[in-house]
Design an enzyme around this catalytic site. Structure first.
Site, PDB file in Angstrom:
ATOM      1  N   LYS A  51      76.975  83.126  39.799  1.00  9.96           N
ATOM      2  CA  LYS A  51      75.387  83.470  39.885  1.00  9.96           C
ATOM      3  C   LYS A  51      75.590  84.884  40.311  1.00  9.96           C
ATOM      4  O   LYS A  51      75.781  85.863  39.540  1.00  9.96           O
ATOM      5  CB  LYS A  51      74.645  82.625  40.937  1.00  9.96           C
ATOM      6  CG  LYS A  51      74.275  81.314  40.438  1.00  9.96           C
ATOM      7  CD  LYS A  51      73.165  80.922  41.269  1.00  9.96           C
ATOM      8  CE  LYS A  51      72.893  79.270  40.826  1.00  9.96           C
ATOM      9  NZ  LYS A  51      72.153  78.979  39.569  1.00  9.96           N
TER      10      LYS A  51
ATOM     11  N   ASP B 148      81.521  74.534  47.028  1.00  8.44           N
ATOM     12  CA  ASP B 148      80.529  75.351  46.056  1.00  8.44           C
ATOM     13  C   ASP B 148      79.835  76.217  46.776  1.00  8.44           C
ATOM     14  O   ASP B 148      78.671  76.095  47.421  1.00  8.44           O
ATOM     15  CB  ASP B 148      79.738  73.984  45.433  1.00  8.44           C
ATOM     16  CG  ASP B 148      79.057  74.634  44.265  1.00  8.44           C
ATOM     17  OD1 ASP B 148      78.641  75.778  44.431  1.00  8.44           O
ATOM     18  OD2 ASP B 148      78.593  73.822  43.546  1.00  8.44           O
TER      19      ASP B 148
ATOM     20  N   PHE C 298      73.610  69.982  44.226  1.00  7.61           N
ATOM     21  CA  PHE C 298      73.653  70.381  42.872  1.00  7.61           C
ATOM     22  C   PHE C 298      74.856  71.203  42.325  1.00  7.61           C
ATOM     23  O   PHE C 298      75.397  71.889  43.257  1.00  7.61           O
ATOM     24  CB  PHE C 298      72.493  71.602  42.586  1.00  7.61           C
ATOM     25  CG  PHE C 298      72.007  71.677  41.281  1.00  7.61           C
ATOM     26  CD1 PHE C 298      70.802  70.991  40.591  1.00  7.61           C
ATOM     27  CD2 PHE C 298      72.711  72.515  40.446  1.00  7.61           C
ATOM     28  CE1 PHE C 298      70.711  71.259  39.397  1.00  7.61           C
ATOM     29  CE2 PHE C 298      72.492  72.773  39.103  1.00  7.61           C
ATOM     30  CZ  PHE C 298      71.276  72.068  38.599  1.00  7.61           C
TER      31      PHE C 298
HETATM   32  C1  LIG Z   1      75.463  75.085  43.965  1.00  5.65           C
HETATM   33  C2  LIG Z   1      75.372  74.844  42.508  1.00  5.65           C
HETATM   34  N1  LIG Z   1      76.375  74.846  42.113  1.00  5.65           N
HETATM   35  C3  LIG Z   1      76.636  75.006  40.670  1.00  5.65           C
HETATM   36  C4  LIG Z   1      75.650  75.389  39.813  1.00  5.65           C
HETATM   37  C5  LIG Z   1      75.465  75.412  38.357  1.00  5.65           C
HETATM   38  O1  LIG Z   1      75.856  76.808  37.854  1.00  5.65           O
HETATM   39  P1  LIG Z   1      75.490  77.189  36.396  1.00  5.65           P
HETATM   40  O2  LIG Z   1      74.097  76.982  36.140  1.00  5.65           O
HETATM   41  O3  LIG Z   1      75.798  78.722  36.188  1.00  5.65           O
HETATM   42  O4  LIG Z   1      76.147  76.345  35.301  1.00  5.65           O
HETATM   43  C6  LIG Z   1      74.532  75.681  40.331  1.00  5.65           C
HETATM   44  C7  LIG Z   1      73.318  76.210  39.382  1.00  5.65           C
HETATM   45  O5  LIG Z   1      72.019  76.426  40.281  1.00  5.65           O
HETATM   46  C8  LIG Z   1      74.485  75.501  42.031  1.00  5.65           C
HETATM   47  O6  LIG Z   1      73.192  75.842  42.386  1.00  5.65           O
END
Ligand SMILES: Cc1ncc(COP(=O)(O)O)c(C=O)c1O
Length: 453
Positions: free
Chosen positions: A260, A231, A145
């Site tokens: 986050k 990430d 994700f």
């Molecule tokens: C691992 C990861 N990367 C990127 C994102 C995307 O973040 P955002 O929802 O702040 O755009 C998320 C969102 O849940 C995530 O879990």
């Protein structure tokens, strides 16, 4: 017209103007309650119910809901009446926060690009990787994700998220999570600018890799000139113990995305950390000084909250607490859930845990289980989530790309008593699931409600 399922007049405008399907889903799951007060791990509803948050807004609330120090920091920043979003000055707080993040991340990470969401951080990493390597290809792990903007979404292979939004970015390919031979096969084409990976796949099902495999993946990336982007949107900010999950594995990524929890749960902010060389590939001259930018990037409120969040997490030693509390939670869960055949595994790091379920062996529940999977693969997990919420006041969710894994990720300020409450609640639901046909009848009712709306 407001959706028929909407119960609360207070949510009528939301239902009418924003997202009625979300309201219907919450109604169907009996989770559409009004929260009036959120503090630490506790959420209080207008009916006086106390809910324990074991989701943390998907790892946003590491410092706990509405931490008083963070609220004071935001208030003080507002009272300062400074240049919040002037965009014609040098935002000093951004420098301070960038220095603080790089010092903690370590390795070769020396520069930071700020934005407002995790997806934007990933988008930036895509652009910076292409600019730096002169390659177009992007590589990602299956069931990752990375966010739902077009570029980030291109790095996700699950059709649930992608369908209807194409064509997405060309040149993106996927490998099974940390399958080294598959990774090397792709990398050896030397077409890929970057390999994006979550050191622990969160929505993919709290999938853990061993350190050796991750380090070999990193070595392969180096060998073939592909940048390694970690990430850490969910796993960073002490969620799994150390500042970055990459630190568990001795990784030295070329870029790291944080978001986050950096927000303190109050002001959206994300950060892309990178090496000096990558930074120079984008901001290579005066003319290109704003070639990648965003209106809200570096705004003083989000920079202030990022700094204050680091202070709270470190002053209260919440990384160490995540390690200790996570170990306690998982060992209690393993012990309590051992007798139940549908519990396959309890795993995780720090306060990011997953409880994986499997189909029952007995014929009758197995038929019901498979029936739900046929209606919707997420149905079984949603019954669990609903029952935990309704019967035990515990808020959690299943993983977005692995519906048989229940996630437990409370704020890092969670107490031992609250952890034990979660273990008791989950054990009770798992017990009902194994012993009572009522669990499956209720699941059928939910299936009908959800299918009919
Ligand atoms: C691992 C990861 N990367 C990127 C994102 C995307 O973040 P955002 O929802 O702040 O755009 C998320 C969102 O849940 C995530 O879990």
């Amino acid at each position: 017209m407001p959706a028929a399922g909407a119960v609360s007049p207070a949510c009528a405008q939301y239902d009418r103007r924003v997202n009625p399907q979300w309201v219907r889903l919450l109604d169907a799951l009996q989770m559409n309650v009004r929260y009036t007060h959120c503090e630490g791990v506790e959420l209080v509803t207008d009916e006086g119910r106390r809910i324990l948050d074991f989701l943390s807004g998907y790892c946003v609330h590491n410092a706990g809901h509405n931490h008083p120090y963070l609220i004071d920091a935001v208030k003080a920043e507002l009272d300062r009446k400074g240049p919040g979003m002037l965009q014609s000055h040098v935002p000093e707080l951004a420098g301070e926060l960038a220095a603080a993040l790089c010092a903690r991340a370590g390795g070769r990470l020396e520069k930071v690009f700020f934005s407002s969401s995790g997806s934007e951080g990933v988008e930036a990493a895509i652009k910076f990787a292409r600019a730096h390597t002169g390659r177009n290809g992007l590589l990602a792990a299956e069931h990752a994700f990375h966010g739902l903007t077009c570029g980030s979404l291109s790095l996700m292979n699950d059709s649930f998220w992608r369908d209807g939004f194409g064509p997405l970015l060309p040149g993106v390919e996927f490998v099974p999570f940390l399958d080294l031979p598959a990774l090397e096969k792709k990398l050896s084409t030397r077409q890929f600018a970057a390999f994006f990976v979550e050191p622990i796949q969160a929505e993919g099902g709290i999938r853990m890799a061993d350190a050796e495999t991750l380090r070999q993946a990193q070595a392969l990336c180096r060998q073939y000139g592909t940048l390694l982007v970690a990430d850490e949107v969910q796993t960073g900010m002490y969620r799994t113990g150390p500042f970055l999950a990459a630190h568990h594995f001795g990784l030295d990524p070329d870029m790291v995305v944080l978001a986050k929890a950096l927000s303190g749960g109050l002001i959206p902010v994300s950060a892309l950390l990178m090496t000096e060389a990558i930074y120079r590939s984008v901001y290579s001259s005066l003319k290109r000084s704003i070639v990648h930018a965003s209106t809200f990037s570096e705004n003083s409120l989000s920079m202030r909250v990022g700094l204050a969040t680091l202070e709270v997490l470190e002053r209260d030693r919440l990384g160490a607490r995540a390690t200790e509390a996570g170990d306690r939670l998982r060992s209690r869960l393993r012990e309590a859930l051992a007798p139940y055949e549908m519990v396959k595994e309890v795993r995780g790091a720090g306060l990011l845990s997953g409880i994986e379920f499997v189909a029952p062996k007995k014929l009758t529940p197995r038929a019901a289980f498979e029936g739900f999977m046929a209606i919707h693969p997420g149905m079984f997990g949603q019954i669990l989530v609903m029952r935990l919420f309704r019967d035990h006041g515990l808020l959690t969710q299943i993983c977005g790309n692995n519906f048989l894994v229940l996630k437990a990720a409370p704020p890092l300020v969670v107490s031992d008593e609250q952890l034990d409450e979660f273990v008791r609640g989950l054990t009770a639901v798992v017990d009902v699931m194994h012993r009572s046909s009522g669990f499956w009848t209720e699941a059928l009712g939910l299936a009908r409600r959800v299918v009919n709306i």
